[in-house]
Design a protein around this motif. Structure first.
Motif: not given
Length: 315
Positions: A97-98, A160, A165
């Protein structure tokens, strides 16, 4: 970004200069692993990614050899993650995701029209209405921008933001002003009791601590929130039975509907058919805030959105 980034762009084992071996986990292989884990089978993962099953099997076996662990317990038709596999799954999700967000942020940095994605994580709060209105206005002005919404608890939202993120969060409660920039929202979140329509307390205009004496109650699981609610109960706290805990109000609503007890929660608006929300008295209100990480370079669209909010987010 071809590889998962560690200190130098690859995850390393040993040192090539002293006879060790270098090992790298590519994002492509992590995507294979995640697909197989989520589908519960190598075949299902291969079909999801539209690659051949032998190719995926070979890559996953190579990953296990590189890591020196078994990631899956393999059955006839399905696979189950080992403890090592579950750990890698959680880390791989964050890494992929990152990486995707980093690629998007970097590729969309330009002096032209705002473009790309703004990642916003939210609790189930009244403040989401406020920011959603402004999201719509901002996107009308910048139609190439898109928003990625992620629902989470306050602890997850802060993680997050720290990990990069998410760009912005909407949460309630106190904020560490040294780590996060924030904007107080005009509407606080009010605590109350969610109950079934046929509950004896449903006809009241407000719920006092004494009203809940002897009742089974669902409580928020976060210790900070539990402490706040314990203070509100005062001496009646020992007279209630905690029948369960929850993290998001909509989960609590399902449990209440099935008779697990009443739920102490914030007012999220419409609670669903057959349920009613009654505020606490004396009132217990918690401010909502929009939060972003200090000293982090946001992509141009996210930075512009934060400035839009700080300027009042005119609608």
């Amino acid at each position: 970004m071809a590889n998962v980034v560690a200190a130098s762009g690859r995850m390393r084992h040993g040192d090539a200069g002293d006879g060790g071996t270098e090992r790298g986990m590519e994002l492509r292989v992590l995507r294979y692993f995640l697909a197989a884990a989520e589908e519960g089978s190598v075949t299902g993962g291969a079909e999801l990614l539209r690659i051949s099953q032998p190719t995926m099997s070979r890559q996953l076996q190579q990953l296990e050899r590189e890591l020196g662990v078994t990631l899956f317990e393999r059955g006839q038709r399905s696979i189950t993650l080992t403890p090592e596999g579950m750990l890698l799954r959680d880390r791989a999700r964050a890494l992929v995701e990152l990486a995707d967000k980093t690629i998007s942020d970097v590729s969309n940095r330009s002096a032209g029209e705002l473009d790309g994605e703004i990642a916003i994580c939210c609790g189930e709060l009244r403040g989401v209405d406020w920011i959603a209105e402004r999201m719509a206005v901002f996107r009308a002005r910048h139609p190439r921008v898109r928003f990625a919404l992620f629902s989470a608890t306050a602890d997850v939202m802060q993680e997050r933001l720290e990990q990069g993120l998410s760009d912005v969060a909407v949460m309630g409660g106190a904020i560490d002003a040294e780590r996060f920039g924030f904007l107080n929202l005009p509407q606080a979140d009010r605590w109350g009791v969610m109950m079934r329509d046929d509950d004896p307390l449903s006809g009241l205009d407000g719920i006092t601590p004494d009203d809940l004496g002897g009742r089974e109650v669902l409580m928020q699981y976060r210790p900070q929130v539990r402490g706040m609610l314990d203070n509100w109960f005062g001496g009646v706290r020992d007279e209630i039975t905690v029948s369960g805990t929850y993290n998001l109000p909509l989960n609590a609503a399902i449990a209440v509907r099935h008779g697990l007890g009443v739920a102490l929660c914030i007012d999220v608006g419409q609670v669903g058919e057959g349920l009613r929300f009654v505020p606490l008295t004396p009132h217990l209100d918690v401010p909502s805030v929009v939060v972003w990480k200090r000293n982090r370079t946001l992509n141009p669209s996210a930075a512009a959105f934060v400035e839009f909010l700080r300027s009042g987010g005119s609608i």
